[in-house]
Design an enzyme around this catalytic site. Structure first.
Site, PDB file in Angstrom:
ATOM      1  N   HIS A   1       1.046  -1.431   0.011  1.00  0.00           N
ATOM      2  CA  HIS A   1      -0.413  -0.049  -0.246  1.00  0.00           C
ATOM      3  C   HIS A   1       0.872   1.326  -0.005  1.00  0.00           C
ATOM      4  CE1 HIS A   1      -3.788   2.128   1.295  1.00  0.00           C
ATOM      5  NE2 HIS A   1      -2.899   3.187   1.708  1.00  0.00           N
ATOM      6  N   GLU A   2       1.467   1.333   0.832  1.00  0.00           N
ATOM      7  CA  GLU A   2       2.527   2.068   1.448  1.00  0.00           C
ATOM      8  C   GLU A   2       3.500   2.767  -0.087  1.00  0.00           C
ATOM      9  OE1 GLU A   2       1.382   4.276   3.122  1.00  0.00           O
ATOM     10  OE2 GLU A   2       0.705   3.106   4.726  1.00  0.00           O
TER      11      GLU A   2
ATOM     12  N   HIS B   1       1.921   4.330  -3.140  1.00  0.00           N
ATOM     13  CA  HIS B   1       1.885   5.791  -3.151  1.00  0.00           C
ATOM     14  C   HIS B   1       3.254   5.775  -3.203  1.00  0.00           C
ATOM     15  CE1 HIS B   1      -1.597   6.279  -0.854  1.00  0.00           C
ATOM     16  NE2 HIS B   1      -1.325   6.216   0.564  1.00  0.00           N
TER      17      HIS B   1
ATOM     18  N   GLU C   1      -4.271   8.010  -3.234  1.00  0.00           N
ATOM     19  CA  GLU C   1      -5.055   6.447  -2.737  1.00  0.00           C
ATOM     20  C   GLU C   1      -5.371   6.051  -3.475  1.00  0.00           C
ATOM     21  OE1 GLU C   1      -4.910   5.901   0.091  1.00  0.00           O
ATOM     22  OE2 GLU C   1      -5.909   4.170   0.714  1.00  0.00           O
TER      23      GLU C   1
HETATM   24 ZN    ZN Z   1      -2.651   5.134   1.754  1.00  0.00          ZN
END
Ligand code: ZN
Length: 505
Positions: free
Chosen positions: A268-269, A272, A298
């Protein structure tokens, strides 16, 4: 009379200074969440308020308004390049927002938020909402004031939504969330009839922390994150922050008894981080060379975490590497078993641990609360009861305490009211991007199964990362996919994916 070129040079210099001050502020925030000793909190709140105050002071200089006005005049406006026109538009937006807020207010909000997060941290540990309530009440009051300062056409919450996702309103979100809630409830009903049962124990065995950490680095590298232009550190509430394409900080957390926390946290990160590393270096230091909105940000984290990271092709390549690191725990596990285990659907109390299907219900709950708070329809002290009531209505669960209920997230403590909806918007954008990607890259599954992420990453780099703020979020999505944002992609994606995994019909 200054020429257009002279005015643009002046505006670029001013905006570049603001960008760098913004990065100083983000670096202070990153340090606060990763390295700072607990007793540094009071001093840090002052330091952050000082930098935010300086930023606001610089941004609201009347000279900026004069330069923007001069550049808006018809002969000059036509002379601007596409990039310069975008710089003018973006500085105008930030200037117009900033001049509406008194400097003393900005400093007070920054300090209240920096202190609020420390008070929240202790209150959450003790699971006592009453300890956090006075601080939250102050922050909510300031956010109500902020909405009034900024102004709005229909609903005060619109003014706060716009800070995170330019143009987003209650009028757009309410029907979107209503439809999404209905399709989610219908899918959950169907899933209850499935006889397929994921093996939840696969990921909840004893996983050595140091080996996990290496796996975490391997995974961010596997999706294309450049560790010479970024780093990964531990925190309690993971986030990613960009200090420029050459310095992107990811943060994560790990648990010995749950491998999924680190694996999917890093993906997830890392998603980003790929966005931040993929911003156009030629635009670096300009206001246009930054991420366009939190919803788009996101969409990038969700795309790698869920659309890539919770499906079979990615694990055809990466599961053997996980098994080599953890032979005792994972030997003999098939890709199908693993993928099913990481897609277990079950209503739960904690947002960040929620599965893809129920996740959006957690966001819709927070949206309902924030909207009413900012409209002064509910009081801060009533939040635990309202929270629990909505949890029962949406997810059929009652939190046993404040820690697993109303105190679980940091957002309100840092003044981030209006932020939550961007998470679901990210899912909506990601699903629409994913449809377009599957259409444009017919070999995607084979590429991912061979460990090749370059075609996917190149697609995202060109259409989403490199443009920065050249286009507004809605236009960016439309240019990338060929159609305006449409939440139906998400409902369809969830229905197809989970019908397949759970052998429905
Ligand atoms: Zn996030």
């Amino acid at each position: 009379m200054a020429t257009t070129t002279e005015l643009m040079t002046e505006l670029r210099a001013v905006s570049s200074e603001l960008i760098e001050l913004g990065r100083v502020s983000r670096l202070q925030g990153w340090d606060q969440e990763t390295m700072m000793p607990p007793k540094g909190a009071v001093g840090r709140a002052r330091q952050r308020a000082a930098v935010q105050g300086l930023l606001h002071e610089r941004l609201t200089r009347p000279r900026i308004g004069e330069v923007l006005d001069a550049l808006a005049e018809p002969p000059r406006r036509g002379e601007l390049s596409q990039i310069d026109a975008a710089i003018v538009r973006e500085v105008r937006r930030e200037y117009d927002l900033a001049v509406k807020l008194p400097n003393a207010f900005v400093r007070e909000l920054t300090q209240a938020s920096a202190e609020g997060v420390e008070i929240w941290r202790r209150a959450r540990e003790e699971s006592r909402f009453v300890d956090f309530a006075p601080s939250l009440e102050h922050i909510v009051h300031l956010k109500q004031l902020e909405a009034d300062y900024l102004g709005y056409a229909d609903h005060p919450y619109d003014a706060l939504l716009d800070l995170y996702e330019p143009g987003l309103t209650v009028a757009t979100l309410t029907p979107l969330f209503t439809a999404l809630r209905q399709s989610t409830v219908a899918l959950l009903d169907r899933l209850r009839g499935s006889t397929v049962t994921p093996d939840r124990r696969l990921l909840t065995q004893d996983y050595d922390l140091a080996t996990q950490w290496e796996i975490g680095l391997m995974l961010v590298r596997a999706i294309g994150f450049d560790l010479d232009a970024g780093r990964v550190d531990r925190t309690t509430h993971p986030f990613a922050t960009g200090l420029g394409p050459g310095d992107v900080r990811l943060t994560t957390r790990q648990r010995r008894d749950n491998l999924a926390e680190l694996v999917f946290g890093n993906l997830h990160e890392g998603g980003h981080g790929l966005y931040e590393q993929g911003l156009d270096p030629d635009l670096d230091g300009t206001i246009v060379g930054q991420y366009v909105s939190l919803g788009v940000h996101e969409s990038q984290s969700r795309l790698w975490e869920n659309f890539v990271g919770r499906d079979a092709p990615f694990w055809q390549f990466n599961l053997p590497r996980l098994q080599a690191a953890f032979p005792a725990q994972l030997a003999g596990v098939t890709v199908e078993q693993f993928v099913l285990a990481v897609n277990r659907v079950e209503p739960s109390l904690i947002r960040v641990e929620a599965d893809e299907v129920t996740y959006n219900l957690h966001i819709i709950l927070r949206y309902e609360i924030e909207r009413r708070l900012i409209a002064r329809e509910v009081r801060t002290r009533d939040l635990p009861d309202l929270w629990n009531e909505l949890m029962r209505e949406y997810l059929g669960l009652t939190p046993p305490d404040d820690r697993t209920g109303v105190l679980q997230d940091t957002h309100w403590a840092i003044g981030g009211i209006g932020y939550f909806p961007t998470y679901t918007l990210g899912n909506v954008y990601a699903a629409q991007l994913w449809s377009a990607i599957r259409r444009d890259l017919p070999n995607l599954d084979a590429d991912l199964a061979a460990g090749q992420v370059a075609p996917l990453l190149d697609w995202l780099r060109e259409r989403i990362h490199r443009p920065g703020r050249l286009y507004q979020p809605v236009e960016l999505i439309e240019r990338a996919t060929g159609s305006p944002p449409d939440a139906a992609h998400l409902a369809r994606y969830l229905d197809e994916k989970f019908s397949r995994l759970y052998a429905l019909r």
